[in-house]
Enzyme design. Structure first.
Site: not given
Length: 388
Positions: A114, A163, A259, A283
């Site tokens: 992350s 993301t 993503k 998510h």
């Protein structure tokens, strides 16, 4: 008091690991991982969608030996399950991100770090665990986007995961109710809750003083977590667009994975912009409550890309059967997030390894019972949608 639980006896399923994690963690820490946005409808739908499909087993196919491995972006993975990006893993266990990376490598699969990790991306790269992917966003400060991508390249990350569904922070009402915030603020009630979870507090007694967002620390700047958290939120860009994707594509030469794709039109657009892979994801229901479930969105995205790039799915994976169903519907592999956080909260690296082994055994068992000898043999013939 500080001993680890008997994982074989008490962590017999992913749901059992969740219960162990709930017992081990202060409520506000557990809910930070377990909760989702608003009424949590999308979170529930992610899990419930798998119940809409049934297997059609053919046990006489002679599947006495099963091969769970897949090849993805030129790397062989031991199974079609990858550990997705989860922020602040170091809040659940000391050096949580490093524990997760080592467990993934030990299991022979990939993990994604992350952007909001407690440690730096360089700290994880130093472990040598691979394949390793790095999560990035499109930031208002485009220079910082370039900086993170350059650091990931220098540190030998195998893929970049852009993301796209976190440009506005979702309202996670469990966190609101618990008074939890980023950065974590520990008031009297929080301290009391921590005291009731003595093993966790003992393990974290030094770590809590160092909880930070390592990738956002810059030399010569204020590095306290409150300042860094404010900087993170200010960097989120609601106006990001495909031109920004093109810029990142031009910079990053390795696999670039998008993503947060749910709509088939966005999947088709991703092909036009040179994306190498798609992760169908909402998510984990933590952003837009009422968004389509990830598995519900998968078939249309699969159809849109026409087999030209891998399509992965993230959200609601709680059983090996879920992985097999997703692959039968066309996914190349699945990502999970909450399960490995439950694992690391219970027993550190050993807990994550146990979660991965639980998934591996379940995937293998389902394949065997269905008469499937390899992941390549899993297809639409294996499942059908339940008629309501």
């Amino acid at each position: 008091m500080l001993g680890k639980p008997d994982l074989q006896a008490n962590g017999y399923s992913i749901d059992a690991m969740r219960r162990l994690a709930r017992s081990a963690l202060p409520r506000f820490v557990f809910d930070f991982a377990d909760g989702a946005a608003e009424d949590e409808w999308t979170l529930r739908r992610n899990e419930a969608a798998f119940d809409d499909y049934i297997f059609w087993p053919r046990p006489l196919n002679g599947a006495g030996q099963r091969d769970l491995s897949i090849t993805l972006f030129g790397r062989t993975l031991s199974m079609p399950l990858i550990l997705g990006p989860t922020g602040l893993a170091g809040l659940f266990w000391p050096q949580g991100e490093q524990c997760i990376a080592r467990a993934a490598a030990g299991a022979g699969t990939a993990f994604c770090l992350s952007h909001g990790s407690v440690c730096t991306l360089e700290d994880v790269a130093a472990l040598g665990a691979s394949p390793r992917w790095m999560q990035v966003f499109i930031y208002r400060d485009r220079g910082f986007t370039r900086e993170l991508a350059s650091r990931a390249e220098a540190a030998g990350y195998d893929a970049l995961v852009l993301t796209t569904d976190n440009q506005i922070l979702g309202k996670r009402e469990r966190d609101v109710r618990n008074g939890f915030s980023i950065p974590p603020r520990f008031g009297p009630l929080d301290l009391a809750a921590m005291a009731l979870k003595a093993p966790w507090l003992w393990r974290m007694r030094e770590e809590l003083r160092r909880i930070n967002f390592g990738n956002y620390v810059r030399d010569g700047e204020n590095t306290d977590i409150k300042t860094l958290a404010a900087r993170m939120q200010s960097l989120l860009d609601q106006g990001m667009n495909w031109a920004d994707v093109d810029t990142l594509r031009a910079q990053w030469k390795g696999p670039l994975i998008l993503k947060g794709v749910l709509h088939p039109d966005e999947a088709r657009e991703a092909l036009r912009h040179g994306i190498d892979g798609i992760i169908v994801s909402n998510h984990g229901g933590r952003q837009l409550d009422g968004a389509i479930g990830s598995l519900d969105a998968l078939p249309a995205v699969i159809e849109a890309v026409e087999g030209r790039i891998p399509v992965l799915v993230d959200g609601g994976i709680r059983r090996g059967a879920d992985v097999v169903k997703a692959i039968a519907l066309g996914a190349t592999a699945c990502l999970e997030g909450r399960p490995h956080l439950w694992g690391v909260a219970v027993a550190g690296e050993a807990g994550v390894a146990h979660v991965l082994e639980t998934f591996r055994r379940e995937i293998d068992r389902v394949m065997g019972l269905c008469g499937v000898r390899s992941v390549a043999e899993i297809g639409p013939h294996l499942v059908s949608r339940v008629s309501h």
